[in-house]
Enzyme design. Structure first.
Site, short mmCIF file in Angstrom:
data_model
loop_
_atom_site.label_atom_id
_atom_site.label_comp_id
_atom_site.label_asym_id
_atom_site.label_seq_id
_atom_site.Cartn_x
_atom_site.Cartn_y
_atom_site.Cartn_z
CB SER A 168 -0.85 -0.05 1.28
OG SER A 168 -1.36 1.21 1.56
CE1 TYR A 224 -3.84 -2.61 5.82
CE2 TYR A 224 -3.46 -0.32 5.21
CZ TYR A 224 -3.69 -1.64 4.85
OH TYR A 224 -3.74 -1.98 3.51
CE LYS A 228 -1.24 -4.38 3.68
NZ LYS A 228 -1.44 -5.71 3.14
P1 NAD Z 1 -10.70 -7.31 2.02
O1 NAD Z 1 -10.85 -7.23 3.50
O2 NAD Z 1 -11.90 -7.11 1.18
O3 NAD Z 1 -10.02 -8.71 1.61
C1 NAD Z 1 -9.06 -9.35 2.42
C2 NAD Z 1 -9.50 -10.80 2.56
O4 NAD Z 1 -8.53 -11.49 3.36
C3 NAD Z 1 -10.85 -10.96 3.25
O5 NAD Z 1 -11.67 -11.79 2.45
C4 NAD Z 1 -10.53 -11.60 4.59
O6 NAD Z 1 -11.56 -12.45 5.02
C5 NAD Z 1 -9.24 -12.34 4.26
N1 NAD Z 1 -8.34 -12.53 5.42
C6 NAD Z 1 -7.91 -11.61 6.31
N2 NAD Z 1 -7.10 -12.19 7.20
C7 NAD Z 1 -7.01 -13.51 6.88
C8 NAD Z 1 -6.33 -14.62 7.43
N3 NAD Z 1 -5.60 -14.53 8.54
N4 NAD Z 1 -6.46 -15.83 6.82
C9 NAD Z 1 -7.22 -15.96 5.69
N5 NAD Z 1 -7.90 -14.94 5.13
C10 NAD Z 1 -7.79 -13.73 5.72
O7 NAD Z 1 -9.56 -6.27 1.63
P2 NAD Z 1 -9.11 -5.77 0.18
O8 NAD Z 1 -9.52 -4.37 0.02
O9 NAD Z 1 -9.49 -6.79 -0.84
O10 NAD Z 1 -7.54 -5.79 0.38
C11 NAD Z 1 -6.72 -6.87 -0.06
C12 NAD Z 1 -5.28 -6.55 0.26
O11 NAD Z 1 -4.92 -5.31 -0.34
C13 NAD Z 1 -5.01 -6.37 1.75
O12 NAD Z 1 -3.73 -6.91 2.03
C14 NAD Z 1 -5.00 -4.87 1.94
O13 NAD Z 1 -4.22 -4.48 3.03
C15 NAD Z 1 -4.37 -4.44 0.62
N6 NAD Z 1 -4.69 -3.06 0.25
C16 NAD Z 1 -6.00 -2.67 0.14
C17 NAD Z 1 -6.30 -1.36 -0.20
C18 NAD Z 1 -7.73 -0.91 -0.31
O14 NAD Z 1 -7.98 0.31 -0.30
N7 NAD Z 1 -8.70 -1.78 -0.44
C19 NAD Z 1 -5.26 -0.44 -0.42
C20 NAD Z 1 -3.95 -0.87 -0.31
C21 NAD Z 1 -3.67 -2.19 0.04
#
Ligand code: NAD
Ligand code: UDP
Length: 336
Positions: A123, A148, A152
């Site tokens: 991120s 958070y 990362k």
């Molecule tokens: P999200 O919460 O929709 O998806 C993450 C998924 O991981 C969920 O389905 C959750 O149930 C699963 N999960 C979490 N911990 C787990 C564990 N210990 N074991 C198995 N499954 C687990 O989030 P997203 O928006 O799809 O984000 C995906 C990735 O991208 C994350 O790593 C997030 O930090 C990163 N990210 C997201 C954004 C954003 O704005 N959405 C921005 C930058 C980075």
């Protein structure tokens, strides 16, 4: 080829699953459903017209990860999304975030097979409050604005360690800016289990009538209209970047590789501009009011994107208007 997608039922992971299947990959989805719903699986099967391989696993539990890789020796690439992602919650419950996000990454890196390409969801939060915009990848990790963001940074450090210690690790850490929007089917999109903390789902839920008013967090920043600036990228462009990254790692001839790449549009958009563009592109009013600054918010963050273009041959195709319309289409369909 079999690609393991951790967190594959979440917002970004589910869109990447669609793109992987469309690009001829087989997928194995792992998720513990902590922030997603099992119904996403059948929607993915509907979109891809394919039966998908899903296992409910908590990646924070070492024995489960060990056992998974022991039984599944056919993994040829890994895209690791699984993490908790709410900045606000991470401030309230830092240990939950350190435990979940770090343990999941430690376990995957420990038990993943040798030589398997690894793509990590990072991120722009790793940059902290970077002074210079647009932000390029040589900007060092800044002071993390939240637990958070710290997870990362620490995960990137763990990946770096793995790279230095291993003879044949190939990885790319994609540093996303602000993903928004949804697949054109309107079947999958951003649907957090709790009250959304991110701007886009909150805004569409206000317009859809699920919430009353969007509070804009501060209009006294040193920006064109006083509201914060971000780089909003269409989820399908972001998904495409993952395909390019995994293809790149599969095809490169070197045995060791690690890169950190920004994934954004390079265009800085203020919160008010986003609201106005939403209104213009959908013809709908957004009920908003100006509130106080949100603690931990960064004034401006937008990406320099030429490194991803140069290395992966990736660049975004969609406009902000496309992304906003798709976000509204998703909200409308989920109200039915
Ligand atoms: P999200 O919460 O929709 O998806 C993450 C998924 O991981 C969920 O389905 C959750 O149930 C699963 N999960 C979490 N911990 C787990 C564990 N210990 N074991 C198995 N499954 C687990 O989030 P997203 O928006 O799809 O984000 C995906 C990735 O991208 C994350 O790593 C997030 O930090 C990163 N990210 C997201 C954004 C954003 O704005 N959405 C921005 C930058 C980075
Ligand atoms: N934002 C807002 N109201 C909300 C949610 C977010 O004004 O209800 C603003 C927030 O202050 C930031 C921008 O929208 O300037 C994007 O916030 P988001 O949480 O989506 O992403 P991040 O802050 O992680 O970049």
């Amino acid at each position: 080829m079999n690609i393991l997608v951790t967190g594959g039922l979440g917002y970004i992971g589910s869109h990447v699953v669609v793109c992987l299947v469309e690009n001829g990959y087989d997928v194995i989805i792992l998720d513990n459903l902590s922030n997603s719903d099992i119904s996403v699986l059948s929607k993915l099967e509907k979109i891809t017209n394919r039966k998908l391989n899903f296992k409910e696993i908590d990646l924070g539990i070492e024995d489960h990860v060990k056992d998974f890789f022991k039984k599944n020796t056919n993994i040829e690439g890994i895209i690791h999304f699984a993490a908790l992602k709410s900045v606000g919650e991470s401030v309230r419950k830092p240990n939950k975030y350190f435990q979940n996000n770090l343990n999941a990454t430690i376990n995957i890196l420990k038990y993943m097979p040798e030589k398997v390409p690894f793509v990590f969801s990072s991120s722009c939060t790793v940059y902290g409050s970077a002074m210079k915009q647009p932000i390029n990848e040589s900007t060092p990790h800044g002071i993390a604005e939240s637990p958070y963001g710290k997870t990362k940074q620490l995960c990137e450090k763990l990946i770096n360690k793995k790279f230095f210690e291993s003879k044949n690790f190939k990885g790319i850490s994609l540093r996303y800016f602000n993903p928004i929007g949804a697949h054109q089917s309107g079947l999958i999109g951003e649907n957090p289990k709790n009250i959304p903390e991110n701007l886009m789902p909150y805004l569409t839920q206000v317009v859809g009538g699920r919430r009353k008013v969007l509070t804009i967090f501060g209009d006294d920043y040193d920006t064109k209209d006083g509201t914060c600036i971000r780089d909003y990228i269409h989820i399908m462009d972001l998904a495409e970047a993952h395909i390019k990254a995994i293809d790149y790692l599969i095809n490169i001839k070197v045995t060791k590789f690690l890169e950190f790449l920004n994934i954004g549009t390079g265009i800085g958009v203020s919160v008010l501009e986003l609201v106005k563009t939403f209104e213009k592109s959908t013809g709908l009013k957004v009920n908003y009011s100006i509130g106080k600054r949100r603690p931990g918010d960064i004034e401006k963050a937008y990406a320099q994107t030429n490194k991803a273009k140069q290395i992966l041959g990736w660049k975004p195709k969609y406009t902000l208007t496309n992304a906003l319309k798709s976000a509204w289409n998703w909200e409308k369909k989920s109200l039915i």
